[in-house]
Design an enzyme around this catalytic site. Structure first.
Site, short mmCIF file in Angstrom:
data_model
loop_
_atom_site.label_atom_id
_atom_site.label_comp_id
_atom_site.label_asym_id
_atom_site.label_seq_id
_atom_site.Cartn_x
_atom_site.Cartn_y
_atom_site.Cartn_z
N HIS A 123 24.16 1.99 -18.42
CA HIS A 123 23.11 2.37 -17.50
C HIS A 123 23.28 1.67 -16.15
CE1 HIS A 123 20.43 3.56 -21.17
NE2 HIS A 123 21.23 4.52 -20.81
N HIS B 56 15.33 12.38 -21.47
CA HIS B 56 15.43 12.11 -22.91
C HIS B 56 14.16 12.69 -23.51
CE1 HIS B 56 18.14 8.65 -21.55
NE2 HIS B 56 18.91 9.55 -22.11
N ARG C 201 33.03 9.18 -20.05
CA ARG C 201 31.99 9.94 -20.75
C ARG C 201 31.98 11.34 -20.17
NH1 ARG C 201 28.16 6.59 -20.14
NH2 ARG C 201 26.91 7.46 -18.42
N ASP D 69 27.13 10.06 -13.90
CA ASP D 69 26.11 10.58 -14.82
C ASP D 69 24.88 10.85 -13.96
OD1 ASP D 69 24.08 10.98 -16.67
OD2 ASP D 69 24.85 9.48 -18.07
N GLU E 140 29.56 14.87 -20.42
CA GLU E 140 28.25 15.30 -20.92
C GLU E 140 27.85 16.65 -20.33
OE1 GLU E 140 23.70 13.48 -21.15
OE2 GLU E 140 25.07 12.79 -19.58
N ASP F 132 0.81 -1.21 0.00
CA ASP F 132 0.00 0.00 0.00
C ASP F 132 0.85 1.27 0.00
OD1 ASP F 132 1.00 -0.27 2.53
OD2 ASP F 132 -0.89 0.12 3.58
N ASP G 164 21.18 16.91 -16.89
CA ASP G 164 21.82 15.63 -17.21
C ASP G 164 23.30 15.91 -17.47
OD1 ASP G 164 22.52 13.11 -18.06
OD2 ASP G 164 21.19 13.07 -19.80
N GLU H 256 27.43 14.27 -25.36
CA GLU H 256 28.03 13.28 -24.48
C GLU H 256 28.83 12.20 -25.23
OE1 GLU H 256 25.29 10.56 -22.58
OE2 GLU H 256 23.59 11.48 -23.61
N HIS I 277 21.08 13.93 -26.87
CA HIS I 277 19.63 13.81 -26.98
C HIS I 277 19.00 15.12 -26.54
CE1 HIS I 277 19.60 13.36 -22.57
NE2 HIS I 277 20.60 12.51 -22.72
N TYR J 46 34.53 3.56 -24.20
CA TYR J 46 34.37 2.46 -23.25
C TYR J 46 35.26 1.30 -23.68
CZ TYR J 46 30.00 5.11 -22.73
OH TYR J 46 29.07 6.11 -22.58
N HIS K 273 26.92 4.68 -28.64
CA HIS K 273 25.67 5.44 -28.60
C HIS K 273 25.83 6.77 -29.33
CE1 HIS K 273 27.45 8.00 -25.45
NE2 HIS K 273 27.79 6.91 -24.80
#
Length: 438
Positions: free
Chosen positions: A240, A358, A403, A257, A405, A36, A268, A381, A351, A385, A347
């Protein structure tokens, strides 16, 4: 901070809809976390964009040219008992007084009232597939009117997806929206800086995440815009990664990130820092390459350039750099043609960002990359890797993930980096981290 003009948004949308039409938008629903207990409520972005209403169990209706008012809300009634347990409700009078609704009805009456508002309309606009259960309600109301047509009721006409045009509206940000995006970015930048100062070996990813969230709240941003990625060492090669549970090891990098949300607008930001405060030779070489690619890609941002130029520039710089480091072998142009970079940079370079991290909006129009316009906001970004099990690279490179960004708004003549308050040059990051250790 400049107020958001929700009424102007509705007026603009209804001008596009044209006469004898109706748009119907449901709110988000509450989501059960466990038994609940619910997750914190987060309003549907399309619904909020047009109404500014932040309660569940609501439906907004827009009817251009309606004599008794064009903006109608169905929402929960005032209920003293429920408000004691779960918080205040605006009720019908509240949404008229505070949100500018022309009419408001209890949500429990929607089956009796909404079909009559749909009757005879040439077009019904709503978001197909966004709320499947509500889609069925629309179809049921439409079928009800069709079945009554033999008794003189005029059934509604075609069903039209509202989202394509509405999302095009959302893609171009107003000055008020950019103010909120800037505040979110500045708050997130502050949090990233504080994380850099707190970072050291033997702390945990979770502890670093806590630093971020503390400083979000200090800046007036209660929630993260998305689950924070705080990835030490080889975890950075999981794009991710959200477990955020490992110990930070001396000599590794930490990829962070993370961004917060201010009045529904997201930040972001990604930075990759040395856990012990100093980049190794190999880490520095790869870091400088990613930074070079990011800076070159950002220079592509100006009205008239198109979306793909940003990514293409980043790919060009990274591919050339990987060849110079002997991680890729071959002719640079040939390697670019066959997307050889995707082994290490899989990637796109960015974006849209706005109410969604996104954000909505097409990246292509009529099969061509979207041309940038003033007021668009996007991330940039690029990354490299090289997982610890990647045998295509020499051993010295393995286990490194980097990375960088930033959030960037397209201005009249170029761009403005909203997240510029957080350092990204290696010497600046090292200096900030060293200062904290003194």
């Amino acid at each position: 901070m400049q107020a958001i003009n929700f009424a102007a948004r509705r007026k603009k949308l209804m001008q596009w809809m044209g006469p004898n039409s109706i748009a119907i938008l449901p709110s988000a629903t509450e989501k059960v976390r466990s038994h609940d207990v619910h997750y914190p409520f987060r309003q549907d972005n399309d619904f909020w964009y047009l109404t500014g209403f932040n309660e569940p169990e609501a439906v907004a209706v827009l009817i251009p040219g309606r004599k008794h008012g064009e903006f109608i809300l169905f929402n929960r009634e005032k209920d003293v008992t429920q408000e004691i347990w779960h918080g205040k409700r605006l009720g019908q009078e509240g949404v008229i007084e505070q949100l500018g609704a022309d009419d408001a009805f209890p949500i429990s009456d929607i089956d009796d009232i909404l079909p009559g508002l749909m009757e005879g309309k040439e077009r019904i606009y709503f978001g197909f597939g966004a709320h499947p259960e509500f889609d069925q309600d629309i179809m049921d109301w439409r079928s009800q009117l069709q079945s009554q047509s033999v008794r003189g009721s005029e059934p509604p006409g075609e069903l039209v997806d509202l989202r394509h045009h509405l999302h095009d509206m959302r893609l171009i940000k107003s000055a008020a929206e950019i103010q909120r995006l800037r505040h979110a970015a500045k708050t997130a930048a502050k949090a990233h800086c504080e994380l850099m100062k707190a970072c050291e070996p033997d702390k945990t990813e979770m502890q670093m995440e806590a630093v971020l969230h503390y400083h979000y709240v200090q800046g007036g941003c209660r929630y993260a815009a998305y689950p924070s990625i705080v990835a030490g060492g080889d975890n950075a090669n999981i794009l991710h990664y959200v477990e955020n549970s490992d110990v930070l090891n001396d000599g590794d990098l930490l990829l962070v990130d993370a961004g917060c949300e201010f009045e529904h607008y997201a930040a972001d930001i990604t930075r990759t820092i040395p856990i012990n405060g100093r980049y190794s030779k190999e880490q520095a070489q790869l870091y400088d390459l990613v930074l070079e690619a990011q800076l070159a890609a950002i220079e592509m941002i100006k009205p008239g350039n198109h979306w793909a130029q940003i990514h293409d520039k980043a790919v060009e710089v990274i591919t050339k750099g990987l060849v110079e480091l002997k991680i890729l072998k071959g002719n640079v142009k040939d390697l670019i043609k066959r997307d050889a970079h995707r082994e290490f940079f899989m990637h796109k370079t960015g974006h849209w960002i706005g109410l969604d991290v996104h954000d909505v909006g097409d990246y292509q129009v009529h099969g061509q990359p979207r041309v940038l316009e003033q007021g668009m906001v996007l991330t940039v970004e690029p990354a490299i890797y090289i997982g610890k099990d990647n045998t295509k690279a020499a051993k010295k490179w393995r286990g490194i993930g980097i990375r960088i960004e930033d959030d960037v708004v397209v201005t009249r003549n170029g761009y403005d980096v909203l997240s510029k308050d957080v350092p990204k040059a290696r010497d600046e990051i090292e200096a900030l981290m060293a200062q904290a250790r003194q």
